[in-house]
Design an enzyme around this catalytic site. Structure first.
Site, PDB file in Angstrom:
ATOM      1  N   ARG A  65      37.325  -2.219  22.467  1.00 54.29           N
ATOM      2  CA  ARG A  65      36.985  -1.253  23.514  1.00 54.29           C
ATOM      3  C   ARG A  65      35.567  -1.470  24.035  1.00 54.29           C
ATOM      4  O   ARG A  65      35.277  -1.238  25.216  1.00 54.29           O
ATOM      5  CB  ARG A  65      37.131   0.154  22.913  1.00 54.29           C
ATOM      6  CG  ARG A  65      36.945   1.295  23.883  1.00 54.29           C
ATOM      7  CD  ARG A  65      37.434   2.600  23.234  1.00 54.29           C
ATOM      8  NE  ARG A  65      36.840   3.773  23.856  1.00 54.29           N
ATOM      9  CZ  ARG A  65      36.089   4.669  23.226  1.00 54.29           C
ATOM     10  NH1 ARG A  65      35.826   4.509  21.935  1.00 54.29           N
ATOM     11  NH2 ARG A  65      35.615   5.712  23.855  1.00 54.29           N
ATOM     12  N   HIS A  69      34.223  -1.405  27.912  1.00 51.08           N
ATOM     13  CA  HIS A  69      33.193  -0.467  28.365  1.00 51.08           C
ATOM     14  C   HIS A  69      31.962  -1.204  28.892  1.00 51.08           C
ATOM     15  O   HIS A  69      31.226  -0.652  29.710  1.00 51.08           O
ATOM     16  CB  HIS A  69      32.808   0.485  27.232  1.00 51.08           C
ATOM     17  CG  HIS A  69      33.793   1.591  27.035  1.00 51.08           C
ATOM     18  ND1 HIS A  69      33.426   2.915  26.928  1.00 51.08           N
ATOM     19  CD2 HIS A  69      35.145   1.584  26.951  1.00 51.08           C
ATOM     20  CE1 HIS A  69      34.506   3.672  26.778  1.00 51.08           C
ATOM     21  NE2 HIS A  69      35.553   2.878  26.785  1.00 51.08           N
TER      22      HIS A  69
END
Length: 329
Positions: A65, A69
């Site tokens: 993730r 991001h």
């Protein structure tokens, strides 16, 4: 008439110039960028990640993730890693407060600095780490393009403006991805990363309690009622700390089961459920919500990760190669 023709000519020139610059930027990335300058770079990353996940397997999802991001805010430039003395950096924004694994990135960087000082960028580390955690979690291998350089600007406002929220509807999601040069297919494929990792209750409890804002017992009608009952057993209203598996029973294995869940209206977030509200993304979910669709998804995932890894990259003489990922040189 002549003035109009000249204006059109200048506009065309501008478009051509932008296209040339984009191509030049894209050409700054390539598979094996460190083949001569740091030939063991990817092996070093792989070793650290293997050691990490052997003792802390739950870090796989957060590390994957983190690359997402990073890329969606100012491009894939490692800016999500920068610290701010005033707590105003990207990592301080609400969507990033749940990110974990910064210390692992530091371990990777330290190992690379020892082997090849000042050569491998922090932004490239995030890209290679993302691939390696997927592979370690029984996912697919893809060739990672490298050659990114690190940015020196990190602002929480940029993160708030650019990161899609778990409450996003399909129009918002498609618009967000399109603004980064990614397609609807990239959207539905990259959403499949929710097959590993966990989420705090606070990211989805709005679907369990007072969904309409009129009654505390109102729930999201797009979420399976039996699944709601199970989630309510784990998450009480205003719960900010409890973690829930995004892909129950398979959250440590990178597979295609995410699509089976979404098709059964058991996607954890509203952004998961939203994939059923568009003909293209729904068709992908439906066709991959079967065992035979897994191989196709895994192949597609590698392609979409490469696409994402090209967003707004700094190459050539732009940016810098940070010595410490949390600090500007």
């Amino acid at each position: 008439m002549a003035a109009t023709s000249k204006l059109i000519f200048l506009l065309i020139q501008g478009i051509v110039l932008l296209s040339v610059l984009d191509c030049a930027n894209a050409q700054g990335l390539k598979v094996g960028f460190y083949a001569k300058s740091c030939p063991e770079a990817e092996a070093i990353v792989k070793k650290v990640i293997a050691q990490t996940l052997s003792v802390a397997p739950s870090l796989g999802g957060p590390l994957l993730r983190m690359h997402f991001h990073d890329c969606f805010v100012r491009g894939c430039d490692g800016s999500v890693l920068l610290n701010s003395s005033s707590n105003q950096a990207e990592k301080d924004a609400i969507p990033n407060l749940s990110l974990r694994g910064y210390g692992i990135i530091d371990r990777v960087k330290s190992a690379l600095e020892k082997a090849c000082p000042g050569v491998v960028s922090c932004s490239d580390i995030l890209a290679v780490v993302a691939r390696d955690v997927v592979v370690a979690d029984m996912g697919v291998h893809w060739d990672v393009e490298t050659g990114r350089r690190d940015g020196n600007v990190s602002n929480m406002i940029d993160a708030l403006r650019n990161l899609p929220a778990p409450t996003s509807n399909i129009s918002s999601l498609k618009s967000s991805f399109a603004s980064k040069g990614l397609s609807a297919k990239d959207l539905v494929v990259l959403s499949g990363s929710h097959t590993i990792g966990t989420s705090h209750c606070s990211s989805f409890t709005n679907r369990l309690y007072n969904f309409t804002g009129k009654n505390v017992n109102d729930t999201d009608p797009t979420l399976d009622s039996n699944y709601i009952a199970k989630l309510k057993m784990k998450c009480k209203p205003n719960d900010q700390t409890t973690l829930v598996e995004m892909d129950p029973g398979s959250f440590k294995t990178f597979d295609g089961s995410y699509y089976t869940l979404v098709a059964k209206r058991r996607g954890l977030f509203q952004s998961d459920a939203a994939l059923l509200d568009d003909s293209e993304t729904k068709a992908y979910v439906t066709s991959h919500a079967v065992p035979k669709g897994e191989a196709s998804f895994l192949k597609d995932f590698g392609v979409s990760m490469v696409n994402m890894g090209r967003i707004g990259v700094l190459t050539g003489n732009a940016g810098e190669i940070r010595k410490v990922c949390s600090k500007i040189n």
